[in-house]
Motif scaffolding. Structure first.
Motif, PDB file in Angstrom:
ATOM      1  N   LEU A 149       1.329  -1.123   0.347  1.00 46.13           N
ATOM      2  CA  LEU A 149      -0.142  -0.038   0.009  1.00 46.13           C
ATOM      3  C   LEU A 149       0.914   1.286   0.096  1.00 46.13           C
ATOM      4  CD1 LEU A 149      -3.172  -1.011   2.233  1.00 46.13           C
ATOM      5  CD2 LEU A 149      -3.123   0.095  -0.027  1.00 46.13           C
ATOM      6  N   GLU A 150       1.724   1.387   0.901  1.00 49.00           N
ATOM      7  CA  GLU A 150       3.220   2.354   1.060  1.00 49.00           C
ATOM      8  C   GLU A 150       3.412   2.651  -0.685  1.00 49.00           C
ATOM      9  OE1 GLU A 150       3.232   4.955   3.124  1.00 49.00           O
ATOM     10  OE2 GLU A 150       1.147   3.473   4.019  1.00 49.00           O
ATOM     11  N   LEU A 197       2.251   1.790  -3.542  1.00 49.16           N
ATOM     12  CA  LEU A 197       1.592   1.697  -4.022  1.00 49.16           C
ATOM     13  C   LEU A 197       1.014   3.869  -3.600  1.00 49.16           C
ATOM     14  CD1 LEU A 197      -1.183  -1.134  -5.104  1.00 49.16           C
ATOM     15  CD2 LEU A 197       0.468  -0.444  -6.264  1.00 49.16           C
ATOM     16  N   LYS A 198       1.107   3.941  -2.557  1.00 50.79           N
ATOM     17  CA  LYS A 198       0.790   5.470  -2.596  1.00 50.79           C
ATOM     18  C   LYS A 198       1.423   6.063  -3.318  1.00 50.79           C
ATOM     19  CE  LYS A 198      -2.146   4.771   1.848  1.00 50.79           C
ATOM     20  NZ  LYS A 198      -2.158   5.399   3.356  1.00 50.79           N
ATOM     21  N   GLY A 199       2.511   6.049  -3.525  1.00 50.06           N
ATOM     22  CA  GLY A 199       3.661   6.648  -4.042  1.00 50.06           C
ATOM     23  C   GLY A 199       3.945   6.406  -4.933  1.00 50.06           C
ATOM     24  N   ALA A 200       4.203   5.648  -5.372  1.00 54.46           N
ATOM     25  CA  ALA A 200       3.600   5.136  -6.921  1.00 54.46           C
ATOM     26  C   ALA A 200       2.993   6.341  -7.853  1.00 54.46           C
ATOM     27  CB  ALA A 200       3.867   3.910  -7.147  1.00 54.46           C
ATOM     28  N   LEU A 201       1.547   6.696  -7.044  1.00 53.06           N
ATOM     29  CA  LEU A 201       0.565   7.509  -6.995  1.00 53.06           C
ATOM     30  C   LEU A 201       0.996   8.997  -7.258  1.00 53.06           C
ATOM     31  CD1 LEU A 201      -3.001   5.396  -5.775  1.00 53.06           C
ATOM     32  CD2 LEU A 201      -2.509   5.803  -8.060  1.00 53.06           C
ATOM     33  N   ARG A 202       1.641   9.119  -6.401  1.00 55.05           N
ATOM     34  CA  ARG A 202       1.816  11.066  -6.152  1.00 55.05           C
ATOM     35  C   ARG A 202       2.935  11.359  -6.742  1.00 55.05           C
ATOM     36  NH1 ARG A 202       1.631   9.221  -0.335  1.00 55.05           N
ATOM     37  NH2 ARG A 202       3.776   8.179  -0.423  1.00 55.05           N
ATOM     38  N   ASN A 203       3.488   9.975  -7.287  1.00 57.47           N
ATOM     39  CA  ASN A 203       4.867  10.619  -7.683  1.00 57.47           C
ATOM     40  C   ASN A 203       4.951  10.156  -9.192  1.00 57.47           C
ATOM     41  OD1 ASN A 203       6.236  11.991  -5.055  1.00 57.47           O
ATOM     42  ND2 ASN A 203       6.814   9.416  -5.406  1.00 57.47           N
TER      43      ASN A 203
END
Length: 87
Positions: free
Chosen positions: A53-54, A56-62
């Motif tokens: 999850l962390e 994927l969240k980073g991938a969505l942000r960046n």
């Protein structure tokens, strides 16, 4: 070396063993061990999922900005077929 176990206590233990009273304790210990193993496996799974999850969240942000149109979490943006591909 002298041990401070009373002979009466040893007799009580022998009696309990002979009547099978310790079998319940052994079964309970096995059950607890199985539960602890299952809990450890579930904790590892939760840890892996939290890391995913962390990530994927980073991938969505960046990552690149989303494209317009329908998207699938698994396959990405929907493919548009050109007349050449449709034939």
């Amino acid at each position: 070396k002298r041990h401070d176990l009373s002979r009466n206590l040893v007799r009580v233990w022998v009696q309990k063993y002979e009547t099978g009273a310790f079998d319940d304790d052994a079964a309970a210990a096995d059950t607890i061990q199985a539960y602890e193993a299952r809990i450890a496996a579930l904790e590892r799974l939760v840890g892996r999922q939290a890391l995913e999850l962390e990530f994927l969240k980073g991938a969505l942000r960046n990552g690149p900005p989303p494209r317009s149109g329908p998207m699938s979490v698994i396959t990405g943006p929907a493919a548009s077929l050109s007349p050449r591909d449709a034939g």
